[in-house]
Design a protein around this motif. Structure first.
Motif, PDB file in Angstrom:
ATOM      1  N   UNK A 155      39.178  55.881  41.355  1.00 31.15           N
ATOM      2  CA  UNK A 155      38.613  55.452  40.071  1.00 31.15           C
ATOM      3  C   UNK A 155      37.291  54.756  40.345  1.00 31.15           C
ATOM      4  N   UNK A 156      36.183  55.239  39.786  1.00 28.52           N
ATOM      5  CA  UNK A 156      34.894  54.598  40.063  1.00 28.52           C
ATOM      6  C   UNK A 156      34.767  53.250  39.368  1.00 28.52           C
ATOM      7  N   UNK A 157      34.108  52.326  40.043  1.00 27.46           N
ATOM      8  CA  UNK A 157      33.715  51.047  39.441  1.00 27.46           C
ATOM      9  C   UNK A 157      32.190  51.035  39.424  1.00 27.46           C
ATOM     10  N   UNK A 158      31.621  51.255  38.251  1.00 27.62           N
ATOM     11  CA  UNK A 158      30.171  51.320  38.150  1.00 27.62           C
ATOM     12  C   UNK A 158      29.591  49.934  38.338  1.00 27.62           C
ATOM     13  N   UNK A 159      28.469  49.866  39.026  1.00 34.10           N
ATOM     14  CA  UNK A 159      27.890  48.593  39.448  1.00 34.10           C
ATOM     15  C   UNK A 159      27.091  47.969  38.302  1.00 34.10           C
ATOM     16  N   UNK A 160      27.547  46.824  37.757  1.00 36.08           N
ATOM     17  CA  UNK A 160      26.833  46.212  36.641  1.00 36.08           C
ATOM     18  C   UNK A 160      25.527  45.540  37.045  1.00 36.08           C
ATOM     19  N   UNK A 161      25.362  45.281  38.347  1.00 33.72           N
ATOM     20  CA  UNK A 161      24.221  44.469  38.765  1.00 33.72           C
ATOM     21  C   UNK A 161      23.539  45.032  40.007  1.00 33.72           C
ATOM     22  N   UNK A 162      23.686  46.346  40.227  1.00 28.32           N
ATOM     23  CA  UNK A 162      23.077  46.936  41.407  1.00 28.32           C
ATOM     24  C   UNK A 162      23.204  48.435  41.373  1.00 28.32           C
ATOM     25  N   UNK A 163      23.098  49.057  42.544  1.00 25.66           N
ATOM     26  CA  UNK A 163      23.033  50.513  42.628  1.00 25.66           C
ATOM     27  C   UNK A 163      24.346  51.146  43.050  1.00 25.66           C
ATOM     28  N   UNK A 164      24.950  50.636  44.101  1.00 28.50           N
ATOM     29  CA  UNK A 164      26.101  51.325  44.696  1.00 28.50           C
ATOM     30  C   UNK A 164      27.378  51.065  43.910  1.00 28.50           C
ATOM     31  N   UNK A 165      28.093  52.137  43.524  1.00 28.13           N
ATOM     32  CA  UNK A 165      29.369  51.941  42.840  1.00 28.13           C
ATOM     33  C   UNK A 165      30.452  51.519  43.813  1.00 28.13           C
TER      34      UNK A 165
END
Length: 240
Positions: free
Chosen positions: A128-138
């Motif tokens: 399950x992806x966790x999209x990065x709220x404060x950067x680039x890498x998930x």
């Protein structure tokens, strides 16, 4: 709920970077009643990371990994987690779209930035992806393993996305005493037999602060009993 923290990076082992992520996560989890049973620092070596992920994943309810995400040669955490579960790395479309959005948003500020989007967006198959709220890498979640970035602000923001998934029954209480630790020790030794339902910790004074005794248990009744027992035997300052 029992959790292990796995902090990843040669820079941590060399002392080049202070391991603030482990301390912050331990505090957050403890405040949620979660028992943090292990904190480990491992190098950027796929086999070592994968071995720890497997062992801790089997032993505990959850494993939280931080560090080693990105596009540099030493960013090996996703590969290692995939190896631990014997799964391939695949490009996750939601992660790809998010990386592309982030790059587009910063393109004017960093016009020469060269990023391998597919590498950043590659996660263990089925994660399950966790999209990065404060950067680039998930980051991602795979079964009971949570993978966060190592950059503290990014790690904290990503933890916020899944914080509600961590909950336990532990609670704690602090008693403050003017007594030196040596005078408190015999009482704490006796408490091991008298108060088996709680865990007691003795924390020496820091500066002008008094010594502290921490009581940890699963119910308020257990904490109440332990506090009353201790107050009968050691001097405790008002206000706990």
């Amino acid at each position: 709920m029992e959790v292990a923290l796995l902090t990843i990076g040669d820079e941590l082992l060399a002392g080049d970077v202070e391991n603030t992520n482990a301390t912050w996560l331990a505090r957050q989890l403890s405040a949620r009643g979660v028992a943090v049973r292990r904190i480990a620092v491992v190098p950027d070596v796929v086999a070592v990371i994968a071995d720890h992920v497997r062992a801790y994943g089997d032993a505990f309810d959850a494993v939280v990994c931080t560090g080693g995400l990105g596009g540099t040669p030493d960013d090996l955490t996703m590969e290692s987690v995939a190896a631990a579960f014997d799964r391939p790395l695949v490009v996750n479309e939601a992660a790809r779209e998010d990386v592309e959005r982030t790059l587009a948003a910063i393109a004017a500020e960093y016009p020469d930035l060269d990023v391998n989007v597919e590498r950043h967006a590659s996660l263990p198959e089925g994660a399950r992806p966790l999209l990065n709220p404060d950067g680039l890498s998930p980051g991602c979640v795979l079964e009971n393993v949570y993978v966060f970035p190592g950059i503290p602000r990014e790690m904290r923001a990503m933890f916020g996305l899944v914080a509600e998934e961590f909950a336990g029954d532990l609670r704690s209480r602090l008693l403050r005493t003017p007594l030196p630790e040596s005078e408190v020790t015999p009482t704490l030794e006796a408490a091991r037999e008298e108060l088996p339902e709680v865990i007691l910790g003795s924390y020496p004074s820091r500066g002008d602060d008094p010594n502290r005794v921490k009581i940890t248990g699963e119910t308020e009744a257990a904490l109440d009993r332990a506090e009353a027992w201790l107050r009968e035997r050691i001097e405790v300052e008002d206000g706990r």
